[in-house]
Write a protein that holds these residues in place. Structure first.
Motif, mmCIF file in Angstrom:
data_model
loop_
_atom_site.group_PDB
_atom_site.id
_atom_site.type_symbol
_atom_site.label_atom_id
_atom_site.label_comp_id
_atom_site.label_asym_id
_atom_site.label_seq_id
_atom_site.Cartn_x
_atom_site.Cartn_y
_atom_site.Cartn_z
ATOM 1 N N ASP A 149 -11.923 2.659 8.136
ATOM 2 C CA ASP A 149 -10.575 3.211 8.251
ATOM 3 C C ASP A 149 -10.192 3.892 6.953
ATOM 4 O OD1 ASP A 149 -7.953 3.736 8.827
ATOM 5 O OD2 ASP A 149 -7.268 1.672 8.606
ATOM 6 N N GLN A 184 -8.507 -8.101 -0.718
ATOM 7 C CA GLN A 184 -8.368 -9.041 0.392
ATOM 8 C C GLN A 184 -8.475 -10.465 -0.147
ATOM 9 O OE1 GLN A 184 -7.553 -7.862 3.324
ATOM 10 N NE2 GLN A 184 -7.826 -5.740 2.654
ATOM 11 N N GLN A 238 -9.462 1.005 3.743
ATOM 12 C CA GLN A 238 -8.941 -0.310 4.096
ATOM 13 C C GLN A 238 -10.045 -1.361 4.156
ATOM 14 O OE1 GLN A 238 -5.867 -0.873 4.217
ATOM 15 N NE2 GLN A 238 -4.798 1.010 4.747
ATOM 16 N N GLN A 239 -11.253 -0.958 4.572
ATOM 17 C CA GLN A 239 -12.353 -1.923 4.641
ATOM 18 C C GLN A 239 -13.650 -1.202 4.344
ATOM 19 O OE1 GLN A 239 -11.854 -3.269 8.687
ATOM 20 N NE2 GLN A 239 -13.400 -1.860 9.450
ATOM 21 N N THR A 285 -7.744 0.878 -2.757
ATOM 22 C CA THR A 285 -7.924 -0.139 -1.713
ATOM 23 C C THR A 285 -7.125 -1.373 -2.081
ATOM 24 O OG1 THR A 285 -9.577 -1.310 -0.382
ATOM 25 C CG2 THR A 285 -9.926 -1.259 -2.766
ATOM 26 N N ARG A 286 -6.960 -2.226 -1.104
ATOM 27 C CA ARG A 286 -6.214 -3.472 -1.332
ATOM 28 C C ARG A 286 -7.187 -4.633 -1.438
ATOM 29 N NH1 ARG A 286 -1.064 -5.997 2.085
ATOM 30 N NH2 ARG A 286 -1.283 -8.114 1.285
ATOM 31 N N CYS A 343 -7.534 6.363 0.673
ATOM 32 C CA CYS A 343 -7.360 4.912 0.760
ATOM 33 C C CYS A 343 -8.373 4.361 1.748
ATOM 34 C CB CYS A 343 -5.944 4.591 1.212
ATOM 35 S SG CYS A 343 -5.670 2.833 1.527
ATOM 36 N N SER A 364 -7.585 6.619 5.117
ATOM 37 C CA SER A 364 -6.404 7.475 5.141
ATOM 38 C C SER A 364 -6.460 8.349 3.896
ATOM 39 C CB SER A 364 -5.111 6.647 5.167
ATOM 40 O OG SER A 364 -5.065 5.786 4.066
ATOM 41 N N ARG A 382 -15.293 -1.073 -2.699
ATOM 42 C CA ARG A 382 -14.497 -0.359 -1.709
ATOM 43 C C ARG A 382 -13.667 0.747 -2.375
ATOM 44 N NH1 ARG A 382 -12.994 -4.640 0.564
ATOM 45 N NH2 ARG A 382 -10.855 -4.824 -0.216
ATOM 46 N N LEU A 439 0.812 -1.208 0.000
ATOM 47 C CA LEU A 439 0.000 0.000 0.000
ATOM 48 C C LEU A 439 0.854 1.271 0.000
ATOM 49 C CD1 LEU A 439 -2.811 1.211 0.067
ATOM 50 C CD2 LEU A 439 -2.765 1.040 2.567
#
Length: 390
Positions: A383, A341, A372-373, A338-339, A370, A385, A352, A303
């Motif tokens: 969350d 999962q 995260q969830q 986003t990442r 960004c 950022s 997301r 990230l």
């Protein structure tokens, strides 16, 4: 039975070679050699039944066989690979015509049988020689047969025989001219087929380009990106390598269309795409997701590294301008990232990223957010950022 098959295979490998290219060259030689051996057999048969006026067939056969062995040795040893024509097709053709002309000179009253063999020899050349080489062969053949006829005429006493030799030479001219014309037509057909194959290849490439890439911007289209997403998400599941997804939206793009026209909007999209592609890595993929919305897939990217890359994109877009009809149009971009999962449905990842993009636009645009969830997976606030414009 298996021993016999092994022995046959070993013998063929020994004679023809085991490599595919070598086998093709030696097989072509074998066909030419069989034709030569058949010619030798015919002349020995005529000699044995007492055809009049025949010369030294044994010497001719020995010279012909020696020439064949030399050509075979050059091909089978691989020495012929030093030359442009490793199969020695042109050399074999010249040698075969020389042998045929010599056979004509020594065949006596049976010399007429050599002319059909000349036609067969030239037929082989039609498929392996260029038109320039065939013309050379034709001129070469005319000269050799003229010498062979002159040699034979010096031993003749009857005047009527001169007309017969004239007919022979006329047939040689017809055979050589016909083979040259047919080879020319064959070369034209091959060239036409090569041209058609090239056009077909270009058409298939264009179809592939249309199927996978956006026509206006040249970026991957939604269809191609979805295929890539499926592949990369499965790869991430197996390897546990990080996979990031970033949604990009050009800020206030509708104003560009309304103020400057849709053509200006198209130019802006093209410029935007070019700028982004110059700033992302070769391992990343940019796709036009729809309208002024784009998606970047960042493979094997943590990230923090992804945020640095995307900030480079955001800054480059903000620093660039679009020149259209004397006007300078500034662009900015909002980015949600986003990442993925491992194991989750990729639709959730995309949702997301879209939520992060919405947050970036809601918080003032020209920035990266960004997520995260997803907000719908927890009771508390997600969350988030944020990377603001510098």
């Amino acid at each position: 039975m298996s021993v016999m098959k092994t022995l046959i295979r070993y013998s063929l490998d020994l004679v023809l070679g085991s490599g595919k290219a070598m086998r093709i060259r030696t097989s072509q030689f074998v066909l030419a050699a069989l034709l030569m051996l058949a010619s030798i057999g015919v002349l020995f048969f005529m000699k044995s039944v007492g055809i009049g006026g025949m010369g030294d067939v044994r010497l001719w056969a020995a010279c012909s066989t020696a020439g064949l062995m030399i050509v075979y040795a050059l091909i089978r040893s691989g020495y012929s690979l030093r030359w442009a024509d490793p199969s020695l097709a042109f050399v074999q053709m010249l040698f075969a015509i020389a042998c045929n002309a010599a056979a004509f000179a020594l065949a006596g009253d049976g010399r007429g049988v050599t002319l059909p063999l000349l036609a067969v020899i030239l037929m082989f050349g039609m498929f392996g020689l260029s038109i320039q080489q065939v013309i050379t062969v034709a001129v070469y053949g005319l000269m050799l047969f003229a010498e062979a006829i002159l040699f034979s005429l010096l031993r003749e006493t009857e005047r009527t025989t001169y007309y017969l030799y004239g007919a022979y030479y006329f047939m040689v001219v017809i055979v050589l001219a016909s083979s040259t014309f047919l080879t020319w037509r064959l070369c034209e057909m091959r060239e036409h087929m090569r041209h058609q194959k090239l056009q077909l290849t270009q058409a298939l490439e264009k179809i592939q380009q249309t199927a996978n890439y956006d026509e206006l911007t040249g970026a991957a289209n939604r269809r191609h990106m979805l295929q890539l997403i499926q592949y990369e998400s499965q790869r991430s599941d197996r390897s546990a390598n990080p996979l990031l997804v970033a949604m990009l939206d050009i800020d206030y793009f509708k104003r560009i269309n309304d103020t400057y026209g849709h053509q200006a909007g198209d130019v802006a999209l093209q410029k935007f795409t070019k700028t982004v592609q110059e700033k992302i890595r070769v391992t990343d993929t940019l796709a036009r997701w729809g309208g002024e919305e784009f998606l970047i897939l960042l493979t094997e990217t943590e990230l923090d590294v992804g945020l640095i890359c995307l900030e480079r994109v955001r800054a480059a877009v903000a620093a660039d301008v679009v020149k259209f009809a004397g006007s300078w149009i500034s662009l900015t971009v909002s980015i949600g990232v986003t990442r993925y999962q491992p194991g989750e449905a990729f639709e959730k990842t995309l949702t997301r990223a879209d939520e992060a993009l919405y947050a970036a636009k809601a918080q003032g645009r020209n920035q990266i957010v960004c997520l995260q969830q997803s907000a719908d997976t927890v009771d508390s606030m997600p969350d988030i950022s944020k990377v603001k414009a510098g």
